[in-house]
Design an enzyme around this catalytic site. Structure first.
Site, PDB file in Angstrom:
ATOM      1  N   CYS A 198       0.821  -1.210   0.000  1.00 61.61           N
ATOM      2  CA  CYS A 198       0.000   0.000   0.000  1.00 61.61           C
ATOM      3  C   CYS A 198       0.855   1.260   0.000  1.00 61.61           C
ATOM      4  CB  CYS A 198      -0.897  -0.027   1.236  1.00 61.61           C
ATOM      5  SG  CYS A 198      -1.805   1.505   1.504  1.00 61.61           S
ATOM      6  N   TYR A 226      -5.668   5.747  -8.622  1.00 63.50           N
ATOM      7  CA  TYR A 226      -6.825   4.954  -8.199  1.00 63.50           C
ATOM      8  C   TYR A 226      -8.096   5.418  -8.907  1.00 63.50           C
ATOM      9  CZ  TYR A 226      -4.155   2.701  -4.516  1.00 63.50           C
ATOM     10  OH  TYR A 226      -3.230   1.939  -3.836  1.00 63.50           O
TER      11      TYR A 226
END
Length: 309
Positions: free
Chosen positions: A54, A180
């Site tokens: 992440c 994203y």
């Protein structure tokens, strides 16, 4: 991939129907801080739950390494594969709570919690609760809230804060979150809107770095490290998996040299785990990559001289 609703786990992908196919990130829910009343800075009291995959968690690992807090702030790393149970912990990996799923920590902190279960998580072992799950705030806590336990220069120097904040704002929206927005878009229009903004912002970064070594001043600041965690994932994940394919970072002499410059700062390479990064994105996001096949490559040498002295 999933979320908690009133403390119950549900395996639900992101719902973009109500937002015209656009991905919208949920705000973080836990926003206390080390140094606030009830959360004094103490070595070994807090634990950082992270994923090597992440980018949001990665920025806290970088700050921890740069500030010399490896011993004072222990880390638990979740598994790279995230499927129907969300972030998982290997058996025996959680020395504090014995959790097997990260959502169990969230419900221990708040039994009726509703929302996404994300990393990083800053956990207080004395009160058995989540202090904070907002990566930007945890990064600053690591930089400044641990006092004499930490070392090294500030990542958020007072005389540069206004410029750092301004750069962070558009880098976050168009680049950190922009990849994203492109990857999780479910309409062509939403995807093209995100990708266009992403590459315009990268061109803006390139123009800045053509004139100076780092984004703000002559030393890396949090603005650089917040950008770094996206750039280091770009060619191996975002170009293919998230369809951010107009150009690669390695095709830009300026951006690629800058990326190598940051990667070669002592302590940084150890925070980069491409095996976790690629496994997580390609094998976890079955809505995007149904087969779960993880591609080989690209073969990129981040240790080559960068020439940005």
């Amino acid at each position: 991939m999933g979320l908690l609703i009133d403390g119950q786990w549900h395996d639900h992908w992101y719902d973009t129907a109500a937002s015209g196919g656009r991905f919208e990130r949920q705000p973080s829910a836990f926003r206390d801080k080390v140094g606030d009343r009830g959360f004094p800075a103490e070595a070994g009291r807090y634990r950082l739950y992270v994923s090597y995959a992440c980018p949001w968690a990665h920025r806290t690992l970088i700050a921890r390494a740069l500030k010399g807090l490896e011993d004072a702030l222990p880390v638990t790393v979740v598994e790279p594969l995230m499927l129907e149970n969300g972030w998982e912990l290997a058996e025996g990996a959680d020395p504090l709570e014995g959790a097997r799923f990260l959502h169990q920590l969230y419900t221990r902190a708040k039994a009726d919690y509703s929302g996404r279960v994300s990393v990083p998580v800053l956990w207080d072992s004395q009160t058995a609760t989540i202090v904070n799950n907002e990566s930007a705030e945890i990064l600053r806590m690591i930089d400044s809230a641990f006092g004499a336990l930490a070392s090294g220069p500030s990542l958020y120097p007072e005389d540069k804060r206004e410029e750092i904040d301004a750069i962070n704002a558009w880098v976050y929206d168009a680049i950190n979150n922009g990849v994203y927005k492109a990857g999780f878009a479910t309409t062509q229009a939403a995807y093209e809107e995100a990708v266009t903004a992403l590459f315009a912002a990268l061109a803006r970064v390139e123009a800045i770095l053509s004139e100076r070594r780092f984004l703000v001043g002559d030393q890396p600041t949090e603005a650089d490290w917040r950008l770094f965690t996206t750039l280091i994932r770009f060619d191996c994940v975002y170009v293919g998996h998230f369809k951010c394919a107009l150009r690669r970072i390695s095709d830009s002499p300026v951006l690629f040299a800058y990326l190598r410059d940051l990667y070669q700062v002592p302590g940084i390479a150890q925070t980069v785990r491409f095996d976790h990064i690629k496994t997580h994105y390609y094998a976890s996001h079955r809505t995007i990559n149904p087969t779960g096949i993880v591609p080989l490559g690209p073969d990129i040498d981040f240790t080559a001289p960068h020439g940005r002295g």
